[in-house]
Design a protein around this motif. Sequence first.
Motif, PDB file in Angstrom:
ATOM      1  N   SER A 171      70.450  30.025 -16.376  1.00  0.00           N
ATOM      2  CA  SER A 171      71.645  29.199 -16.495  1.00  0.00           C
ATOM      3  C   SER A 171      72.895  30.019 -16.796  1.00  0.00           C
ATOM      4  CB  SER A 171      71.447  28.145 -17.572  1.00  0.00           C
ATOM      5  OG  SER A 171      71.175  28.765 -18.827  1.00  0.00           O
ATOM      6  N   ASP A 172      72.732  31.213 -17.395  1.00  0.00           N
ATOM      7  CA  ASP A 172      73.906  32.007 -17.775  1.00  0.00           C
ATOM      8  C   ASP A 172      74.699  32.470 -16.560  1.00  0.00           C
ATOM      9  OD1 ASP A 172      71.573  33.526 -17.249  1.00  0.00           O
ATOM     10  OD2 ASP A 172      72.525  35.310 -18.064  1.00  0.00           O
ATOM     11  N   LEU A 173      74.033  32.654 -15.417  1.00  0.00           N
ATOM     12  CA  LEU A 173      74.754  33.050 -14.218  1.00  0.00           C
ATOM     13  C   LEU A 173      75.703  31.948 -13.760  1.00  0.00           C
ATOM     14  CD1 LEU A 173      71.953  34.820 -12.103  1.00  0.00           C
ATOM     15  CD2 LEU A 173      73.782  35.876 -13.443  1.00  0.00           C
ATOM     16  N   TYR A 174      75.239  30.722 -13.834  1.00  0.00           N
ATOM     17  CA  TYR A 174      76.070  29.592 -13.419  1.00  0.00           C
ATOM     18  C   TYR A 174      77.210  29.364 -14.412  1.00  0.00           C
ATOM     19  CZ  TYR A 174      72.343  28.575 -10.100  1.00  0.00           C
ATOM     20  OH  TYR A 174      71.429  28.668  -9.087  1.00  0.00           O
ATOM     21  N   GLU A 175      76.942  29.577 -15.706  1.00  0.00           N
ATOM     22  CA  GLU A 175      77.990  29.430 -16.712  1.00  0.00           C
ATOM     23  C   GLU A 175      79.082  30.471 -16.503  1.00  0.00           C
ATOM     24  OE1 GLU A 175      75.910  29.753 -20.358  1.00  0.00           O
ATOM     25  OE2 GLU A 175      74.892  27.805 -20.183  1.00  0.00           O
ATOM     26  N   SER A 176      78.684  31.696 -16.186  1.00  0.00           N
ATOM     27  CA  SER A 176      79.670  32.752 -15.937  1.00  0.00           C
ATOM     28  C   SER A 176      80.483  32.458 -14.690  1.00  0.00           C
ATOM     29  CB  SER A 176      78.963  34.106 -15.795  1.00  0.00           C
ATOM     30  OG  SER A 176      78.257  34.435 -16.967  1.00  0.00           O
ATOM     31  N   ALA A 177      79.790  31.989 -13.648  1.00  0.00           N
ATOM     32  CA  ALA A 177      80.491  31.666 -12.411  1.00  0.00           C
ATOM     33  C   ALA A 177      81.466  30.519 -12.603  1.00  0.00           C
ATOM     34  CB  ALA A 177      79.468  31.314 -11.321  1.00  0.00           C
ATOM     35  N   ALA A 178      81.075  29.517 -13.411  1.00  0.00           N
ATOM     36  CA  ALA A 178      81.962  28.381 -13.668  1.00  0.00           C
ATOM     37  C   ALA A 178      83.197  28.824 -14.448  1.00  0.00           C
ATOM     38  CB  ALA A 178      81.205  27.299 -14.426  1.00  0.00           C
ATOM     39  N   MET A 179      83.023  29.732 -15.392  1.00  0.00           N
ATOM     40  CA  MET A 179      84.155  30.254 -16.154  1.00  0.00           C
ATOM     41  C   MET A 179      85.114  31.032 -15.267  1.00  0.00           C
ATOM     42  SD  MET A 179      82.255  31.468 -19.670  1.00  0.00           S
ATOM     43  CE  MET A 179      83.783  32.126 -20.331  1.00  0.00           C
ATOM     44  N   ASP A 180      84.597  31.650 -14.210  1.00  0.00           N
ATOM     45  CA  ASP A 180      85.439  32.394 -13.274  1.00  0.00           C
ATOM     46  C   ASP A 180      86.064  31.499 -12.219  1.00  0.00           C
ATOM     47  OD1 ASP A 180      84.881  34.749 -14.562  1.00  0.00           O
ATOM     48  OD2 ASP A 180      83.193  35.287 -13.258  1.00  0.00           O
ATOM     49  N   GLY A 181      85.783  30.197 -12.292  1.00  0.00           N
ATOM     50  CA  GLY A 181      86.407  29.260 -11.371  1.00  0.00           C
ATOM     51  C   GLY A 181      85.641  29.004 -10.094  1.00  0.00           C
ATOM     52  N   ALA A 182      84.382  29.419 -10.016  1.00  0.00           N
ATOM     53  CA  ALA A 182      83.591  29.201  -8.808  1.00  0.00           C
ATOM     54  C   ALA A 182      83.177  27.740  -8.701  1.00  0.00           C
ATOM     55  CB  ALA A 182      82.355  30.094  -8.816  1.00  0.00           C
ATOM     56  N   ARG A 184      80.980  24.391  -7.243  1.00  0.00           N
ATOM     57  CA  ARG A 184      79.536  24.144  -7.120  1.00  0.00           C
ATOM     58  C   ARG A 184      79.004  24.667  -5.781  1.00  0.00           C
ATOM     59  NH1 ARG A 184      77.032  20.252 -10.304  1.00  0.00           N
ATOM     60  NH2 ARG A 184      77.837  20.422 -12.430  1.00  0.00           N
ATOM     61  N   MET A 185      79.790  24.453  -4.729  1.00  0.00           N
ATOM     62  CA  MET A 185      79.367  24.917  -3.418  1.00  0.00           C
ATOM     63  C   MET A 185      79.292  26.438  -3.384  1.00  0.00           C
ATOM     64  SD  MET A 185      78.398  23.753  -0.494  1.00  0.00           S
ATOM     65  CE  MET A 185      79.041  22.070  -0.531  1.00  0.00           C
ATOM     66  N   ARG A 186      80.268  27.105  -3.951  1.00  0.00           N
ATOM     67  CA  ARG A 186      80.264  28.567  -3.968  1.00  0.00           C
ATOM     68  C   ARG A 186      79.110  29.100  -4.828  1.00  0.00           C
ATOM     69  NH1 ARG A 186      83.947  32.195  -2.295  1.00  0.00           N
ATOM     70  NH2 ARG A 186      83.953  34.267  -3.241  1.00  0.00           N
ATOM     71  N   GLN A 187      78.823  28.442  -5.924  1.00  0.00           N
ATOM     72  CA  GLN A 187      77.693  28.846  -6.757  1.00  0.00           C
ATOM     73  C   GLN A 187      76.378  28.718  -5.997  1.00  0.00           C
ATOM     74  OE1 GLN A 187      77.630  26.896 -10.618  1.00  0.00           O
ATOM     75  NE2 GLN A 187      79.873  26.909 -10.721  1.00  0.00           N
ATOM     76  N   PHE A 188      76.277  27.654  -5.197  1.00  0.00           N
ATOM     77  CA  PHE A 188      75.040  27.432  -4.443  1.00  0.00           C
ATOM     78  C   PHE A 188      74.797  28.558  -3.442  1.00  0.00           C
ATOM     79  CE2 PHE A 188      72.872  25.663  -0.697  1.00  0.00           C
ATOM     80  CZ  PHE A 188      71.688  25.254  -1.274  1.00  0.00           C
ATOM     81  N   PHE A 189      75.828  28.928  -2.692  1.00  0.00           N
ATOM     82  CA  PHE A 189      75.643  29.925  -1.642  1.00  0.00           C
ATOM     83  C   PHE A 189      75.677  31.360  -2.178  1.00  0.00           C
ATOM     84  CE2 PHE A 189      77.022  26.339   1.032  1.00  0.00           C
ATOM     85  CZ  PHE A 189      76.027  26.389   2.000  1.00  0.00           C
ATOM     86  N   ARG A 190      76.331  31.576  -3.299  1.00  0.00           N
ATOM     87  CA  ARG A 190      76.447  32.934  -3.835  1.00  0.00           C
ATOM     88  C   ARG A 190      75.403  33.268  -4.896  1.00  0.00           C
ATOM     89  NH1 ARG A 190      79.444  36.267  -0.615  1.00  0.00           N
ATOM     90  NH2 ARG A 190      81.348  35.199   0.065  1.00  0.00           N
ATOM     91  N   ILE A 191      74.848  32.240  -5.544  1.00  0.00           N
ATOM     92  CA  ILE A 191      73.869  32.483  -6.614  1.00  0.00           C
ATOM     93  C   ILE A 191      72.507  31.895  -6.253  1.00  0.00           C
ATOM     94  CG2 ILE A 191      73.303  32.095  -9.029  1.00  0.00           C
ATOM     95  CD1 ILE A 191      76.272  31.947  -9.645  1.00  0.00           C
ATOM     96  N   THR A 192      72.493  30.598  -5.966  1.00  0.00           N
ATOM     97  CA  THR A 192      71.206  29.918  -5.745  1.00  0.00           C
ATOM     98  C   THR A 192      70.470  30.456  -4.542  1.00  0.00           C
ATOM     99  OG1 THR A 192      72.125  27.904  -6.727  1.00  0.00           O
ATOM    100  CG2 THR A 192      70.093  27.697  -5.444  1.00  0.00           C
ATOM    101  N   VAL A 193      71.119  30.464  -3.388  1.00  0.00           N
ATOM    102  CA  VAL A 193      70.451  30.881  -2.151  1.00  0.00           C
ATOM    103  C   VAL A 193      69.941  32.322  -2.228  1.00  0.00           C
ATOM    104  CG1 VAL A 193      70.765  31.272   0.318  1.00  0.00           C
ATOM    105  CG2 VAL A 193      71.650  29.184  -0.727  1.00  0.00           C
ATOM    106  N   PRO A 194      70.748  33.302  -2.679  1.00  0.00           N
ATOM    107  CA  PRO A 194      70.197  34.657  -2.776  1.00  0.00           C
ATOM    108  C   PRO A 194      69.003  34.778  -3.722  1.00  0.00           C
ATOM    109  CG  PRO A 194      72.586  34.724  -2.863  1.00  0.00           C
ATOM    110  CD  PRO A 194      72.198  33.286  -2.984  1.00  0.00           C
TER     111      PRO A 194
END
Length: 284
Positions: A171-182, A184-194
């Motif tokens: 979950s910390d990866l998503y929290e960091s990405a959200a703090m950087d302004g990413a 949900r769609m960008r988180q999915f393709f940049r974090i989840t899919v890889p």
Amino acid sequence: MFISPWVIGFILFSGGPILASLVLSFADYNVIDPPKFIGLGNFSGLFDDRLFYKSLSVTAYYVVLVVPFTMISSLLLAVLLNQKVRGQPLFRTLYYTPSIISGVAVAYLWSWLLNPEFGVVNSLLGQWFGIRGPGWFTDAHLVIPSMVLMQLTAIGGTMVIFLASLQSLPSDLYESAAMDGASRMRQFFRITVPLISPVILFNSIIGIISSFQAFTQSYVITKGGPDWNSYFYVYYLFDTAFFHFRMGYASALAWVMFVIVFLLTLLSLVLSRKLVYYEYDSRG
């Protein structure tokens, strides 16, 4: 001693028949008369067999459509079922349950739903949109897409595997990405899919193997029609072996399919070297 029942069962019901089919692929065998060795005659006969090419092309078309459809729909469903909502276990159970129903029962269900005359889908299209529904399984251009649509009731197993992989992501990866302004769609393709790319590879390979074995829906609903457009490779193998009693030729067909699936699996593994991300370890 404890593993011997499994070993004996494998030899009698799996390993033995596999070796027997390899031997019979080099023979002319009609079940009644003893096998007659003909060398590569069965394999050379495939080059002049129009049904071989037709069934192979139909199966290839089905695989090209059904594997991406299954991967995308099951992944999106897993993402939805991974959300924290009330009744989450119930929704997971409901979406998984259809995948454990017999293939014959599912085929009969879809043949009723997509019946061009009294099917539920065409009735709804007519009542709600004023559209005359197509002949799903009677139209040569729609029969394979209709069978791909049937996979909606068979994605439960793939969905569960995706769901398990999603639950193991940090979950910390998503929290960091959200703090950087990413988003949900960008988180999915940049974090989840890889991070779940190894699971996508696994499900894709399993999907290719199972799709090449498509048989039940064609046998139950269309009998290979219309105009041979749902005559799957395994259906042709079945007809050759158990209706025409050409066991040697059917064995050759089986081994050709094995080689094709093996090469596609090998190609998938080779391509995955640049597309699959293995560095993440949930234990670290």
